[in-house]
Scaffold this motif. Structure first.
Motif, short mmCIF file in Angstrom:
data_model
loop_
_atom_site.label_atom_id
_atom_site.label_comp_id
_atom_site.label_asym_id
_atom_site.label_seq_id
_atom_site.Cartn_x
_atom_site.Cartn_y
_atom_site.Cartn_z
N GLU A 1 0.80 -1.23 0.00
CA GLU A 1 0.00 0.00 0.00
C GLU A 1 0.83 1.28 0.00
N HIS A 2 2.00 1.24 0.67
CA HIS A 2 2.73 2.49 0.88
C HIS A 2 4.19 2.45 0.47
N GLY A 3 4.75 1.29 0.17
CA GLY A 3 6.15 1.22 -0.18
C GLY A 3 7.02 0.92 1.03
N THR A 4 8.19 1.55 1.10
CA THR A 4 9.18 1.19 2.11
C THR A 4 8.96 1.86 3.46
N VAL A 5 8.08 2.84 3.52
CA VAL A 5 7.75 3.53 4.78
C VAL A 5 6.24 3.73 4.81
N ALA A 6 5.60 3.26 5.90
CA ALA A 6 4.13 3.27 5.94
C ALA A 6 3.61 4.00 7.18
N PRO A 7 2.53 4.78 7.03
CA PRO A 7 1.88 5.38 8.20
C PRO A 7 1.09 4.32 8.96
N VAL A 8 1.22 4.32 10.28
CA VAL A 8 0.53 3.33 11.11
C VAL A 8 0.06 4.02 12.39
N LEU A 9 -0.67 3.26 13.21
CA LEU A 9 -1.11 3.73 14.52
C LEU A 9 -0.61 2.77 15.58
N VAL A 10 -0.07 3.31 16.68
CA VAL A 10 0.33 2.49 17.82
C VAL A 10 -0.68 2.69 18.94
N HIS A 11 -0.43 2.13 20.10
CA HIS A 11 -1.40 2.13 21.19
C HIS A 11 -1.94 3.53 21.47
N GLY A 12 -3.25 3.58 21.71
CA GLY A 12 -3.91 4.86 21.89
C GLY A 12 -4.19 5.53 20.56
N ASP A 13 -4.02 4.78 19.47
CA ASP A 13 -4.17 5.31 18.11
C ASP A 13 -3.29 6.52 17.87
N LEU A 14 -2.06 6.45 18.41
CA LEU A 14 -1.09 7.50 18.16
C LEU A 14 -0.40 7.25 16.83
N PRO A 15 -0.15 8.30 16.04
CA PRO A 15 0.43 8.12 14.71
C PRO A 15 1.91 7.81 14.76
N ALA A 16 2.35 7.04 13.79
CA ALA A 16 3.77 6.68 13.69
C ALA A 16 4.06 6.26 12.26
N TRP A 17 5.34 6.08 11.97
CA TRP A 17 5.78 5.55 10.69
C TRP A 17 6.48 4.22 10.94
N LEU A 18 6.12 3.20 10.17
CA LEU A 18 6.81 1.91 10.23
C LEU A 18 7.75 1.82 9.03
N VAL A 19 9.04 1.62 9.30
CA VAL A 19 10.04 1.55 8.23
C VAL A 19 10.14 0.10 7.78
N LEU A 20 9.84 -0.16 6.52
CA LEU A 20 9.75 -1.51 5.99
C LEU A 20 10.94 -1.91 5.13
N GLY A 21 11.62 -0.96 4.55
CA GLY A 21 12.72 -1.24 3.65
C GLY A 21 14.03 -1.50 4.39
N HIS A 22 14.84 -2.40 3.86
CA HIS A 22 16.14 -2.70 4.47
C HIS A 22 17.05 -1.48 4.44
N ARG A 23 17.17 -0.85 3.29
CA ARG A 23 18.04 0.34 3.17
C ARG A 23 17.51 1.47 4.03
N GLU A 24 16.19 1.66 4.06
CA GLU A 24 15.61 2.75 4.84
C GLU A 24 15.81 2.52 6.34
N ASN A 25 15.73 1.26 6.78
CA ASN A 25 15.99 0.96 8.19
C ASN A 25 17.42 1.36 8.57
N LEU A 26 18.37 1.00 7.72
CA LEU A 26 19.75 1.36 8.01
C LEU A 26 19.96 2.87 7.96
N ASP A 27 19.27 3.53 7.06
CA ASP A 27 19.36 4.99 6.96
C ASP A 27 18.92 5.63 8.27
N VAL A 28 17.79 5.18 8.81
CA VAL A 28 17.29 5.73 10.07
C VAL A 28 18.24 5.39 11.22
N ALA A 29 18.70 4.14 11.28
CA ALA A 29 19.55 3.71 12.39
C ALA A 29 20.91 4.39 12.39
N ARG A 30 21.41 4.75 11.21
CA ARG A 30 22.78 5.26 11.11
C ARG A 30 22.89 6.78 11.08
#
Length: 482
Positions: free
Chosen positions: A55-84
Motif C-alpha cells: 500500500e505504501h512502499g518502504t515507509v508506511a503510516p501506522v497507529l500504535v497504542h492509543g491510536d497515536l500516529p507513527a511511521w513503520l520503516v519496511l525497507g532494508h536500506r531505509e531501516n539502516l538509513d534511520v539507524a545510522r
C-alpha cells in the motif's frame, strides 16, 4: 501486546481509526491507516507488514497504542538509513510530539519502553559515547569460554528437570529460563532471582496492565544489587559498571543493568525457541544438516533473518522535517524500525526461501551507533544452550503436529507460545545441591510467586562434544526425513 481498553486509550474499537490533526497519516483516509496492535496485527504481523508494503512502499503510516500516529520503516536500506543517521532520527523520546503534548502519560502501555531514562540508547552524541563506552567495556571483559560454561551448567540443570519424564515444553521449561539464569549470573545476582525476573520481564514486554508494576520490581531488584556491589565488588557486570571511568551514577548503573538484562532475555529466549522449532520442523535445515551444508551457527543466522527476536524497535524521532521512502516526515514524528519487514525486503531478498548461510547483514540487532552491544553473548547462550539440549536428548522430536503450534504477537516481538516435545527418558546429569537449586527455582516459577531460596549451583558440566552430537543428530534427522 495486549490491546488497552477504551478508557486507557480514548479510542472506541468499534469505530475506524481516525488520525488526530497533525498526524503523518492525516488526509489518507481512515481506511488506509492500519494499527500495529489489535487483532490483525497480533494474528499475522508479517502479513500486515506485506500489506503495508504493497500500500505504501518502504515507509508506511501506522497507529500504535492509543491510536497515536507513527511511521513503520519496511525497507532494508531505509531501516539502516534511520539507524545510522542520529542527526536526522534521534533516539531521544523527549522529541516525541505526542509525549510533549501529553498523550503519552505514565499510565500509557508504551511508557515503560518509551519514557526517557538515563540510558545510552536514549541519547546521542557525546553522552551516548560516555554511557555506551561503559557498557561496551563491561561486556568486553567477559571471557567467552566462561560464558559458555555458565550456559552449559544452567542448560543441564534445566534439562535435568524434564529428562526423566520423556516429554517437555521447551519454551516455558527451557528457552524462557536459560537466558535469564545466565544473565543473572553475569550481572552478579543470586541464581534464585531468575524465575521471578522471567515472569516480570515477559509481563513488562507485553505491555499488560501490570507492566508498570513488573518494571518497578525489576528496577527495585537491580537497585538492591547495585547497593551490594558498591559495598562488595565482584567479577561481574554490575561491579564493572560501578567502577568504570565514565563515573556512572547509581541511577545510570541501574538503568543500564535493566537494559542489558531485559534485552538479552527477550531476544535470546526468542532466538532459542525459534531455532529449536526450525531444527524440529524445517526440511531445509534437515536436508542441509544431513548433507553437512549447515552448522548450528548457520541455523542461528538463518533464524535471525527469517524470524528475528524483535520484529520492530520503538523507536526513532525525527529531529526536523525530512523525507524517507517518498514519505514526508515531520519533526517530532515517531518512527519504528521494522526489523522483520526489512529482512524480507524484496530489494535484497527477492526469494526468501533461498538460504543465507554466513550472511550477517540482517537487521536482527539493528545497526548504527545503537546496534545491540551484547549480540555475541546472545549468540553464545543460544548456540551453547541448544547444542547442550540436543546432545543430551538426541532423539528429540515434536510431540504435536506442526500446525498446532501457536504464536502470540506484540508491538515489538512474536513469541512461540509452546514447543511440546518428546524423547527417550534419561537420567539427570547433575545431582545434589545443584539439582535441588534448580528444582526449587522451577517450582517457584511455576507457581508464579516470589522465588524460593535456593543453593547456588557449583558443579561445572563438561562442554558438549560437538562431533558426537552432530553425528548423532545427522543420523536422526536423516532417518526422520525419509
Amino acid at each position: 501486546m495486549t490491546v488497552p481498553p477504551p478508557e486507557q486509550t480514548g479510542a472506541d474499537p468499534a469505530q475506524p481509526a481516525v488520525p488526530p490533526p497533525g498526524c503523518p497519516a492525516h488526509g489518507l483516509g481512515s481506511d488506509a491507516i492500519r494499527r500495529l496492535y489489535g487483532p490483525e496485527a497480533e494474528a499475522d504481523p508479517m502479513g500486515l507488514y506485506e500489506k503495508l508494503r504493497a500500500e505504501h512502499g518502504t515507509v508506511a503510516p501506522v497507529l500504535v497504542h492509543g491510536d497515536l500516529p507513527a511511521w513503520l520503516v519496511l525497507g532494508h536500506r531505509e531501516n539502516l538509513d534511520v539507524a545510522r543517521t542520529p542527526s536526522r532520527f534521534s533516539r531521544d523520546p523527549r522529541r516525541w510530539r505526542d509525549m510533549q503534548e501529553g498523550r503519552v502519560g505514565p499510565a500509557h502501555p508504551l511508557a515503560p519502553i518509551a519514557a526517557w531514562q538515563p540510558l545510552c540508547n536514549f541519547v546521542d552524541g557525546k553522552e551516548h559515547e560516555r554511557l555506551r563506552g561503559a557498557v561496551n567495556d563491561g561486556l568486553a571483559r567477559f571471557d567467552r569460554r566462561g560464558v559458555r560454561r555458565h550456559v552449559t551448567r544452567f542448560a543441564n540443570q534445566l534439562i535435568d528437570e524434564f529428562a526423566p519424564v520423556g516429554q517437555a515444553e521447551l519454551v516455558g521449561q527451557f528457552a524462557a529460563h536459560l537466558p535469564m539464569l545466565v544473565m543473572t549470573q553475569l550481572l552478579g545476582m543470586p541464581e534464585e532471582y531468575g524465575p521471578r525476573l522471567v515472569e516480570a520481564a515477559r509481563d513488562m514486554m507485553k505491555g499488560t496492565p501490570t507492566a508498570l508494576a513488573s518494571n518497578d520490581y525489576i528496577v527495585g531488584t537491580l537497585r538492591q544489587l547495585v547497593e551490594r556491589r558498591r559495598a562488595e565488588p565482584g567479577e561481574d557486570f554490575a561491579s564493572w559498571l560501578i567502577a568504570h571511568s565514565s563515573a556512572l551514577s547509581d541511577n545510570e548503573v541501574v538503568e543500564h543493568l535493566r537494559l542489558v538484562l531485559i534485552t538479552a532475555f527477550e531476544t535470546t529466549a526468542n532466538l532459542i525457541a525459534n531455532t529449536l522449532r526450525m531444527v524440529l520442523t524445517d526440511r531445509r535445515f534437515r536436508a542441509s544438516l544431513a548433507g553437512g551444508r549447515m552448522t548450528l551457527p548457520d541455523a542461528l543466522e538463518q533464524v535471525l533473518w527469517d524470524e528475528p527476536p524483535l520484529t520492530t524497535i520503538l523507536g526513532r524521532w525525527a529531529t526536523g522535517d525530512t523525507e524517507l521512502g517518498d514519505q514526508r516526515i515531520k519533526a517530532g514524528d515517531l518512527l519504528l524500525l521494522g526489523l522483520a519487514a526489512g529482512n524480507v525486503d524484496p530489494a535484497i531478498r527477492p526469494d526468501p526461501t533461498v538460504p543465507v548461510h554466513g550472511n550477517r547483514s540482517h537487521l536482527a540487532f539493528s545497526g548504527g551507533p545503537h546496534e545491540c552491544p551484547g549480540q555475541d553473548i546472545g549468540r553464545a547462550i543460544a548456540d551453547t544452550g541448544i547444542d547442550t539440549l540436543l546432545m543430551r536428548l538426541p532423539d528429540l522430536r515434536l510431540a504435536v503436529p506442526e500446525t498446532e503450534l501457536r504464536w502470540v504477537s506484540t508491538l515489538m516481538s512474536r513469541h512461540l507460545v509452546a514447543l511440546p516435545v518428546e524423547f527417550t527418558p534419561g537420567r539427570p546429569k547433575q545431582t545434589g545441591p545443584a539439582a535441588s537449586a534448580t528444582t526449587a527455582a522451577t517450582a517457584a516459577a511455576t507457581a508464579d510467586a516470589a522465588s524460593a531460596p535456593a543453593t547456588a549451583a557449583t558443579d561445572r558440566a563438561e562442554p558438549p562434544r560437538r562431533t558426537g552430537w552432530w553425528s548423532g543428530l545427522t543420523r536422526l534427522l536423516t532417518r526422520r526425513s525419509r
